[in-house]
Design an enzyme around this catalytic site. Sequence first.
Site, PDB file in Angstrom:
ATOM      1  N   ARG A 137     -21.256  -7.968   3.160  1.00  0.00           N
ATOM      2  CA  ARG A 137     -21.842  -9.221   3.283  1.00  0.00           C
ATOM      3  C   ARG A 137     -23.102  -9.414   4.009  1.00  0.00           C
ATOM      4  NH1 ARG A 137     -20.656 -13.997   1.163  1.00  0.00           N
ATOM      5  NH2 ARG A 137     -18.585 -12.864   1.118  1.00  0.00           N
ATOM      6  N   ASN A 168     -14.683  -8.672   9.917  1.00  0.00           N
ATOM      7  CA  ASN A 168     -13.376  -8.925   9.035  1.00  0.00           C
ATOM      8  C   ASN A 168     -13.463  -9.245   7.628  1.00  0.00           C
ATOM      9  OD1 ASN A 168     -10.564  -9.860   8.724  1.00  0.00           O
ATOM     10  ND2 ASN A 168     -10.676 -10.610  10.870  1.00  0.00           N
ATOM     11  N   HIS A 209     -14.415 -11.396   5.504  1.00  0.00           N
ATOM     12  CA  HIS A 209     -15.786 -12.028   4.946  1.00  0.00           C
ATOM     13  C   HIS A 209     -16.705 -10.910   4.910  1.00  0.00           C
ATOM     14  CE1 HIS A 209     -18.846 -15.029   4.361  1.00  0.00           C
ATOM     15  NE2 HIS A 209     -18.071 -15.486   3.322  1.00  0.00           N
ATOM     16  N   CYS A 210     -16.880 -10.124   6.278  1.00  0.00           N
ATOM     17  CA  CYS A 210     -17.728  -9.393   6.595  1.00  0.00           C
ATOM     18  C   CYS A 210     -17.955  -8.278   5.509  1.00  0.00           C
ATOM     19  CB  CYS A 210     -17.984  -8.716   8.297  1.00  0.00           C
ATOM     20  SG  CYS A 210     -17.472 -10.136   9.271  1.00  0.00           S
ATOM     21  N   ILE A 211     -16.812  -7.924   4.959  1.00  0.00           N
ATOM     22  CA  ILE A 211     -16.864  -6.564   4.256  1.00  0.00           C
ATOM     23  C   ILE A 211     -16.924  -7.000   2.493  1.00  0.00           C
ATOM     24  CG2 ILE A 211     -15.731  -5.445   5.919  1.00  0.00           C
ATOM     25  CD1 ILE A 211     -13.179  -5.443   4.111  1.00  0.00           C
TER      26      ILE A 211
END
EC number: 3.5.3.12
Length: 363
Positions: A94, A349, A351-353
């Site tokens: 992300r 989490n 969304h970050c990955i």
Amino acid sequence: MSETLTTLPAADGFRMPAEWEPHAGTWMIWPERPDNWREGAGPAQEAFVGVASAIARFEPVTMLASARQWRHARAALPPSIRVVEAASDDSWCRDSGTTFLTDAASRLRGVDWGFNAWGGLYAPCDQDEMIAAKMLEIERAPRYAAPLILEGGSIHVDGEGTVLTTEECLLNPNRNPDLSREEIEQHLKDYLGVSRVLWLGAGLVNDETSGHIDNLACFVRPGVVALTWCEDPLDPQYAISRDAYERLSTMTDARGRTIEIVKLPLPGPLYRAAGEVIDLGPHEGSMSRGLGERLGASYANFYIGNGLILMPLLDPAHDEAARNILAGLFPDREVVGVPTHEIILGGGNIHCITQQQPLGTPG
């Protein structure tokens, strides 16, 4: 070969689509960094497989993996997932990956933002700095090189001219110390194709990204924002969430709509346990992973895929309530929960990955 453009996306008619618009697929990066992922990254890799496998039921997934890890990643992931060799410093697609753009003719391009590992959280980060360009090269999509340090987790768009962000992150002197708030706003407008920037204050407590918006709040459709909410006056998140609520309550989006706010419960709080500590000794550029640190856990860090809402399972006391809220917000999508404690231990989490690639033909 991916063309590097010298024009501005907005002037060319390009915008960042909302996450709920149709995807061509999802990008991820295989985790292996030893000072961020415990036990040789084995537990984290298992969690990443869970996330990638869930998304792959709904849309194509591409996993970038280092030469050292490619064979292992290929064996661990479902055959339908494309595994591409690409060096990286860590696994937050992300933030280091490209922000894809489209125009009215469904052409696909991407923004390559400057990347400095969240204001210098680790060094070196030169491999992560090249991830966005590599993604665009793989897709043969034209590239806009933005003169701004920015991570994808620090912005949420509604696809209709509005971007949501935080002052804690974008105005942090560890990112763009020589740029004013107005100059940063103009870059967002030029490179995301938006006309209005909605500024919240601080982000999630103890979020080492300096308050990324994707742990605090997100658009779920135009005019509607889901907000991390805390009911405990003694928790420092209490005041932060209320400040965000008050700001959003007075705001209108690019189309003039007032913002409807939906509250998502705060999990935990959760803390790093004894078996989750990483201590590699004095190592330049390594991260703090100490006993008792509060973890940046948030249900707002979910991912919207084609027909899918992929949500983190974080706290049995609140998981079901969060799932029911998300199911009500997205009645046309299947809400799937996956355990993400191991990802939280690394500082992010779901969304970050993940990074979505909207439908479009490179051009």
